[in-house]
Design a protein around this motif. Structure first.
Motif, mmCIF file in Angstrom:
data_model
loop_
_atom_site.group_PDB
_atom_site.id
_atom_site.type_symbol
_atom_site.label_atom_id
_atom_site.label_comp_id
_atom_site.label_asym_id
_atom_site.label_seq_id
_atom_site.Cartn_x
_atom_site.Cartn_y
_atom_site.Cartn_z
ATOM 1 N N ILE A 272 -39.089 -24.409 -10.072
ATOM 2 C CA ILE A 272 -39.430 -22.975 -10.031
ATOM 3 C C ILE A 272 -40.576 -22.733 -9.056
ATOM 4 O O ILE A 272 -40.541 -21.804 -8.236
ATOM 5 N N GLN A 273 -41.595 -23.559 -9.125
ATOM 6 C CA GLN A 273 -42.738 -23.413 -8.230
ATOM 7 C C GLN A 273 -42.341 -23.619 -6.771
ATOM 8 O O GLN A 273 -42.773 -22.872 -5.884
ATOM 9 N N ILE A 274 -41.503 -24.617 -6.519
ATOM 10 C CA ILE A 274 -41.066 -24.899 -5.147
ATOM 11 C C ILE A 274 -40.317 -23.710 -4.567
ATOM 12 O O ILE A 274 -40.588 -23.275 -3.438
ATOM 13 N N GLN A 275 -39.372 -23.150 -5.324
ATOM 14 C CA GLN A 275 -38.578 -22.036 -4.816
ATOM 15 C C GLN A 275 -39.431 -20.787 -4.640
ATOM 16 O O GLN A 275 -39.290 -20.067 -3.642
ATOM 17 N N LEU A 276 -40.310 -20.522 -5.598
ATOM 18 C CA LEU A 276 -41.169 -19.341 -5.500
ATOM 19 C C LEU A 276 -42.077 -19.438 -4.280
ATOM 20 O O LEU A 276 -42.221 -18.472 -3.522
ATOM 21 N N ASP A 277 -42.685 -20.589 -4.083
ATOM 22 C CA ASP A 277 -43.561 -20.770 -2.914
ATOM 23 C C ASP A 277 -42.769 -20.635 -1.617
ATOM 24 O O ASP A 277 -43.248 -20.038 -0.635
ATOM 25 N N SER A 278 -41.551 -21.172 -1.592
ATOM 26 C CA SER A 278 -40.707 -21.068 -0.403
ATOM 27 C C SER A 278 -40.357 -19.614 -0.104
ATOM 28 O O SER A 278 -40.424 -19.168 1.053
ATOM 29 N N ASP A 279 -40.019 -18.852 -1.136
ATOM 30 C CA ASP A 279 -39.686 -17.437 -0.943
ATOM 31 C C ASP A 279 -40.894 -16.662 -0.412
ATOM 32 O O ASP A 279 -40.760 -15.816 0.492
ATOM 33 N N LEU A 280 -42.063 -16.933 -0.967
ATOM 34 C CA LEU A 280 -43.266 -16.217 -0.538
ATOM 35 C C LEU A 280 -43.623 -16.543 0.908
ATOM 36 O O LEU A 280 -44.052 -15.663 1.664
ATOM 37 N N ARG A 281 -43.440 -17.801 1.310
ATOM 38 C CA ARG A 281 -43.703 -18.171 2.705
ATOM 39 C C ARG A 281 -42.718 -17.478 3.644
ATOM 40 O O ARG A 281 -43.098 -17.003 4.727
ATOM 41 N N THR A 282 -41.471 -17.404 3.225
ATOM 42 C CA THR A 282 -40.460 -16.733 4.051
ATOM 43 C C THR A 282 -40.778 -15.252 4.196
ATOM 44 O O THR A 282 -40.668 -14.679 5.287
ATOM 45 N N ILE A 283 -41.182 -14.613 3.100
ATOM 46 C CA ILE A 283 -41.560 -13.196 3.140
ATOM 47 C C ILE A 283 -42.731 -12.988 4.096
ATOM 48 O O ILE A 283 -42.719 -12.064 4.933
ATOM 49 N N SER A 284 -43.718 -13.848 3.983
ATOM 50 C CA SER A 284 -44.895 -13.739 4.851
ATOM 51 C C SER A 284 -44.506 -13.886 6.311
ATOM 52 O O SER A 284 -44.977 -13.126 7.178
ATOM 53 N N GLY A 285 -43.617 -14.842 6.603
ATOM 54 C CA GLY A 285 -43.178 -15.060 7.977
ATOM 55 C C GLY A 285 -42.410 -13.874 8.520
ATOM 56 O O GLY A 285 -42.601 -13.473 9.684
ATOM 57 N N LEU A 286 -41.538 -13.295 7.708
ATOM 58 C CA LEU A 286 -40.749 -12.144 8.149
ATOM 59 C C LEU A 286 -41.644 -10.948 8.466
ATOM 60 O O LEU A 286 -41.477 -10.279 9.493
ATOM 61 N N VAL A 287 -42.613 -10.678 7.596
ATOM 62 C CA VAL A 287 -43.492 -9.523 7.797
ATOM 63 C C VAL A 287 -44.418 -9.756 8.994
ATOM 64 O O VAL A 287 -44.721 -8.819 9.749
ATOM 65 N N SER A 288 -44.846 -11.003 9.179
ATOM 66 C CA SER A 288 -45.712 -11.308 10.327
ATOM 67 C C SER A 288 -44.961 -11.119 11.634
ATOM 68 O O SER A 288 -45.504 -10.582 12.623
ATOM 69 N N GLU A 289 -43.699 -11.538 11.656
ATOM 70 C CA GLU A 289 -42.898 -11.437 12.876
ATOM 71 C C GLU A 289 -42.373 -10.032 13.097
ATOM 72 O O GLU A 289 -42.172 -9.599 14.238
ATOM 73 N N HIS A 290 -42.169 -9.302 12.019
ATOM 74 C CA HIS A 290 -41.624 -7.936 12.108
ATOM 75 C C HIS A 290 -42.487 -7.009 11.243
ATOM 76 O O HIS A 290 -42.102 -6.657 10.110
ATOM 77 N N PRO A 291 -43.634 -6.588 11.727
ATOM 78 C CA PRO A 291 -44.586 -5.779 10.941
ATOM 79 C C PRO A 291 -43.992 -4.481 10.412
ATOM 80 O O PRO A 291 -44.436 -3.973 9.379
ATOM 81 N N GLU A 292 -42.978 -3.975 11.104
ATOM 82 C CA GLU A 292 -42.382 -2.711 10.672
ATOM 83 C C GLU A 292 -41.712 -2.827 9.300
ATOM 84 O O GLU A 292 -41.479 -1.813 8.616
ATOM 85 N N LEU A 293 -41.402 -4.062 8.880
ATOM 86 C CA LEU A 293 -40.738 -4.257 7.592
ATOM 87 C C LEU A 293 -41.623 -3.831 6.425
ATOM 88 O O LEU A 293 -41.119 -3.422 5.376
ATOM 89 N N ALA A 294 -42.924 -3.925 6.592
ATOM 90 C CA ALA A 294 -43.843 -3.553 5.515
ATOM 91 C C ALA A 294 -43.666 -2.092 5.123
ATOM 92 O O ALA A 294 -43.833 -1.718 3.955
ATOM 93 N N GLU A 295 -43.337 -1.252 6.098
ATOM 94 C CA GLU A 295 -43.081 0.165 5.830
ATOM 95 C C GLU A 295 -41.647 0.382 5.390
ATOM 96 O O GLU A 295 -41.373 1.163 4.463
ATOM 97 N N GLN A 296 -40.703 -0.306 6.022
ATOM 98 C CA GLN A 296 -39.277 -0.112 5.733
ATOM 99 C C GLN A 296 -38.916 -0.463 4.288
ATOM 100 O O GLN A 296 -38.016 0.146 3.695
ATOM 101 N N ILE A 297 -39.622 -1.439 3.713
ATOM 102 C CA ILE A 297 -39.269 -1.867 2.360
ATOM 103 C C ILE A 297 -39.509 -0.757 1.337
ATOM 104 O O ILE A 297 -38.953 -0.774 0.236
#
Length: 612
Positions: free
Chosen positions: A329-354
């Motif tokens: 559970i911890q591994i998957q949760l941490d992986s999801d959070l890192r992916t979210i962080s990477g997506l928002v960092s690369e595409h800042p507009e997503l923070a508003e779109q969500i």
């Protein structure tokens, strides 16, 4: 996160009616793998499965499993009604009770019967059985093993809880009770009149729990009482009145005089039986106030940690030990959070779109059409199509206490007619209805159920269904549907998918920590504040008590989903370019309704078959 938001849509199953074996537990010292002594002895012996001796054994196995099915199917009239449209075709002509029996003695008797079944199963020569029978043997063996150690822990069972307790589900089940003839109407009215006796049995059980120091705390009592309020309204506004007249119209040959007489009887039963039963239940719960001393999760009780382990193994069907599961559970949760962080960092507009996005479809029928088209390439079609789906809305009186939506499992012998309930209070058409219908409908519960039942499985498999499998599949399907052609940008689809996964992972982690690792209310609040910036104490408290009221409930969804993700990851790594997503989905669907302990037994063979 919104206050009291149910991130998961509840599959309204009939588990509350099914009296299979009562509560049981595998102790911490024992393995959580099935006891397959007889199977292990036989599996390397090879027989001609068409010879006279093998056929005799196969016939005896069919008789054995059919006897189990019939005994369980007739446990109550309410359960049988939803399980079979024509029970006489299964040689079932009567039932043991109207609403089932809920007593400590009955649970203990069930546990003894369960042990006897397990002994009988181990005497059956596994290698003489057909492939289909061996699958049923494996599922039944796994089920009986997990349910085999109830000694002293029956009182940990929680029949009452805010959202998934018997008192919350019963009005919806009765509102959906279909009428085909006069006998159905008469039985239905008898069910209404039996509610006071049912609640009296439950309260006897609750008082026994209290005497053993296992009463719910005051906050949990308040939440249960709140869920009872809708059923205490006058007959005119009662949820059991709303659909009665409509259901009468479905019965051919009723005169107007007969309809009026039945309506009077329904009103009388609600007035004299249903409303007083719920009011008495509330009064009896009030009498338990201050008897519950444990303000934390299950692990705050003497054997609560052991019971929680049972719940996790039983409800989620996990193939992992508790320690392994917590790590996964911890591994998957941490992986999801890192992916979210990477997506928002690369595409800042997503923070508003969500916060501002809209799917291209919003009406239920349009959403289902979109989902059906989107799943066609990656999911195998059900043998006999998708049948006829009816969308209904939760009675207004029940909106506050029920989930955003739920799928009613159809009868075994009438699976082509299905129903999904939508809760208008909880679902906004422009947003959550899309993924809610993906979870409850296509390619979630509706699709998986049709795929399973249209294969004409042994009926006992329906009763042995692992909720971790069904909810795990529906959750996986819900998140997968974000990738369909639904009007969203691909990056936004990915963000929503991983965000949903992370939210559910958070709930699973908190469920585990509160009920197994003894996290306090303060520790939950501190964790939410430091890790997620959630400072609203009311939200933290609601999450805390939700996990106490329904221990392991969120793990059914997340762990099943996690198991499927991990199987897919292993398949991709092993098969490389030969990996076919449709073939993988077919394998998972063909494993219904097994636990992941059983599925793992077949997974290696499937991988080998894909490499040929």
């Amino acid at each position: 996160m919104k206050k009291r938001n149910r991130f998961l849509s509840l599959l309204l199953s009939l588990v509350l009616i099914l009296q299979l074996v009562g509560c049981s537990l595998i102790s911490v010292e024992k393995s959580n793998k099935p006891d397959t002594t007889a199977k292990d002895t036989e599996e390397y012996q090879y027989y001609d499965k068409s010879d006279a001796e093998s056929i005799r054994i196969q016939n005896e196995f069919d008789e054995f499993t059919n006897s189990i099915f019939c005994d369980l199917a007739k446990s109550s009239s309410l359960y049988l009604h939803f399980l079979l449209k024509n029970p006489e075709n299964y040689q079932i002509t009567d039932t043991d009770s109207l609403l089932g029996e809920y007593s400590l003695i009955q649970m203990q008797e069930n546990a003894a019967q369960n042990e006897e079944l397990q002994n009988q199963l181990t005497q059956i020569p596994y290698s003489r059985l057909t492939t289909e029978q061996q699958f049923l043997y494996n599922v039944l063996s796994d089920y009986l093993t997990i349910e085999s150690s109830c000694s002293g822990l029956e009182l940990y069972y929680q029949p009452l809880s805010e959202t998934i307790g018997i008192q919350a589900q019963l009005p919806v089940l009765l509102s959906e009770y279909t009428f085909s003839d006069k006998q159905d109407i008469e039985t239905y009215l008898s069910l209404l009149r039996a509610i006071p006796s049912l609640f009296e049995e439950i309260m006897t059980f609750e008082r026994q729990k209290a005497e053993a120091g296992l009463a719910p705390n005051n906050t949990s009592i308040d939440r249960i009482i709140e869920s009872c309020e809708a059923a205490t309204s006058s007959p005119a506004g009662n949820p059991l009145t709303e659909t009665f007249e409509q259901r009468l119209e479905q019965v051919e040959g009723l005169s107007e005089e007969e309809k009026e007489a039945y309506q009077e009887q329904n009103t009388q039963a609600i007035t004299d039986n249903v409303i007083p039963a719920y009011k008495t239940l509330i009064q009896n719960l009030e009498a338990l106030r201050n008897t519950g001393k444990n303000e934390g999760g299950l692990c705050g009780y003497t054997d609560g940690k052991r019971y929680y382990e049972y719940l996790v193994l039983s409800n989620s069907g996990t193939s992992y030990t508790m320690e392994e599961l917590y790590k996964q559970i911890q591994i998957q949760l941490d992986s999801d959070l890192r992916t979210i962080s990477g997506l928002v960092s690369e595409h800042p507009e997503l923070a508003e779109q969500i916060n501002t996005y809209n799917f291209s479809v919003s009406e239920p029928s349009d959403i289902l059409a979109n989902l059906k088209a989107g799943m066609s390439a990656d999911f195998p079609a059900p043998k006999n199509g998708f049948g006829t789906l009816t969308l209904k809305y939760v009675p207004k009186a029940l909106e506050a206490s029920l989930s955003p939506a739920f799928f009613l499992i159809p009868p075994l012998d009438d699976c082509q007619n299905t129903v999904i309930y939508i809760n208008n209070m909880s679902v906004e058409k422009s947003h959550s209805l899309y993924n809610t219908l993906a979870h409850e409908g296509l390619p979630g519960h509706l699709y998986q159920t049709l795929y399973f039942l249209q294969k004409d499985p042994n009926p006992l498999l329906r009763l042995l269904s692992c909720s971790g499998y069904s909810e795990g599949w529906a959750t996986y399907a819900e998140y997968y549907a974000y990738t369909f052609d639904n009007g969203l940008d691909e990056n936004l689809q990915q963000l929503l998918m991983y965000n949903s996964s992370a939210i559910l992972g958070l709930y699973a982690l908190l469920d585990f920590n509160i009920n197994y690792n003894k996290w306090t209310q303060k520790e939950v609040a501190d964790y939410l504040k430091s890790r997620y910036g959630i400072t609203d104490a009311e939200i933290a408290d609601d999450i805390f008590y939700t996990m106490i009221d329904c221990p392991s409930n969120y793990l059914q969804y997340y762990v099943g989903y996690l198991e499927i993700l991990n199987l897919k990851k292993e398949a991709k790594e092993t098969l490389g370019d030969a990996f076919d997503i449709k073939e993988f989905h077919t394998f998972i669907l063909d494993m219904a309704p097994a636990s992941f302990r059983v599925i793992r037994q077949y997974f290696s063979s499937w991988l080998l078959s894909q490499q040929v």
